[in-house]
Design a protein around this motif. Structure first.
Motif, PDB file in Angstrom:
ATOM      1  N   LYS A   1       0.783  -1.403  -0.271  1.00  0.00           N
ATOM      2  CA  LYS A   1      -0.372   0.123   0.109  1.00  0.00           C
ATOM      3  C   LYS A   1       0.627   1.360   0.024  1.00  0.00           C
ATOM      4  CE  LYS A   1      -3.740  -2.185   2.038  1.00  0.00           C
ATOM      5  NZ  LYS A   1      -5.067  -2.143   3.970  1.00  0.00           N
ATOM      6  N   MET A   2       1.866   1.057   0.993  1.00  0.00           N
ATOM      7  CA  MET A   2       2.290   2.402   1.245  1.00  0.00           C
ATOM      8  C   MET A   2       3.534   2.808  -0.014  1.00  0.00           C
ATOM      9  SD  MET A   2       4.255   2.075   4.544  1.00  0.00           S
ATOM     10  CE  MET A   2       5.058   3.855   4.495  1.00  0.00           C
ATOM     11  N   ALA A   3       3.898   2.079  -0.914  1.00  0.00           N
ATOM     12  CA  ALA A   3       4.545   2.165  -2.191  1.00  0.00           C
ATOM     13  C   ALA A   3       4.100   2.965  -3.273  1.00  0.00           C
ATOM     14  CB  ALA A   3       5.605   0.410  -2.353  1.00  0.00           C
ATOM     15  N   TYR A   4       2.586   2.952  -3.184  1.00  0.00           N
ATOM     16  CA  TYR A   4       1.736   4.118  -3.671  1.00  0.00           C
ATOM     17  C   TYR A   4       1.106   5.262  -3.397  1.00  0.00           C
ATOM     18  CZ  TYR A   4       2.756  -0.379  -6.653  1.00  0.00           C
ATOM     19  OH  TYR A   4       4.039  -1.824  -8.016  1.00  0.00           O
ATOM     20  N   GLN A   5       1.752   5.051  -2.263  1.00  0.00           N
ATOM     21  CA  GLN A   5       1.611   6.577  -1.971  1.00  0.00           C
ATOM     22  C   GLN A   5       1.767   7.690  -1.779  1.00  0.00           C
ATOM     23  OE1 GLN A   5      -0.372   5.013   1.706  1.00  0.00           O
ATOM     24  NE2 GLN A   5      -1.815   4.051   1.572  1.00  0.00           N
TER      25      GLN A   5
END
Length: 247
Positions: A238-242
């Motif tokens: 999730k974090m990698a695309y935020q």
């Protein structure tokens, strides 16, 4: 078979089984399955539908499972033993029944040529059939062990090749799944061009960091602490695309 005879037969098989010095062998699922089949076979022997087969005949034939002994040779030898005459069909079907009882003992086609060559050589030398069967069983066991060793070596080679490929992918800057560098305790992954590191803790958990490189001296930002690697993987996905702050 009377009840006391059944109990005696089962006790004999169990005592023989637990004599093994190897706990690994005793706990091996295939060995337990084989023992279960042998117990059922021994208990049911008194009511067997195979009426031409007494204990000695069955012992001989069962020892030939997986050895590629010609059916006709087995038939001729058995017909020299006390008891009713058997046909090639009798022998072939009884052998097939033994193979089905122990499904992991089916004859392996890749061993057929070697087994038949050994049989013909020993037969020409005048070796008695039970001795030939013993020799072939040793041969089959050695070949099985060699095959298992080759499979293990190939698997280990495959794992090492894939480890090196993952390591090279990580070092090249490409996205990759969790990868260890050499014998480092840390695991790295890259998603959407962002690099993350998992480090084991003394309490058997994992700390997840956002890092700029795979150098252990790199500036790091702690994201969280997790019980399983899978939990950290969900966070990374999730974090990698935020949007993220400048670390």
């Amino acid at each position: 078979m009377r009840e006391d005879e059944r109990i005696s037969a089962v006790k004999e098989l169990l005592f023989d089984y637990v004599k093994s010095p190897s706990l690994r062998h005793i706990r091996d699922p295939y060995s337990v399955i084989r023992l279960a089949h042998e117990i059922v076979r021994r208990v049911d022997r008194g009511n067997s539908i195979w009426r031409k087969w007494d204990g000695q005949r069955e012992v001989l034939l069962k020892s030939a499972v997986g050895c590629w002994i010609p059916i006709e040779a087995l038939r001729d030898f058995i017909n020299e033993m006390p008891g009713p005459q058997v046909t090639a069909t009798d022998v072939g079907q009884r052998l097939k029944a033994f193979e089905e009882e122990e499904y992991f003992s089916y004859p392996k086609e890749e061993l057929q040529q070697g087994c038949l060559a050994l049989y013909e050589k020993e037969k020409a030398d005048g070796t008695e059939l039970p001795a030939i069967i013993g020799l072939l069983r040793d041969h089959v066991e050695r070949e099985d062990e060699r095959h298992r060793t080759e499979q293990l070596e190939n698997y280990q080679k495959w794992r090492e090749e894939h480890r090196i490929a993952r390591e090279q992918r990580l070092l090249s800057g490409a996205d990759c799944k969790w990868t260890q560098l050499q014998k480092s305790p840390h695991w790295y992954c890259r998603a959407n061009g962002r690099t993350y590191r998992l480090s084991p803790t003394n309490d058997k958990m994992w700390k997840l960091y956002r890092v700029n490189s795979v150098s252990e001296d790199d500036v790091e930002a702690l994201i969280g602490k997790y019980q399983r690697r899978g939990d950290a993987t969900k966070v990374v996905s999730k974090m990698a695309y935020q949007p993220e702050p400048k670390w």
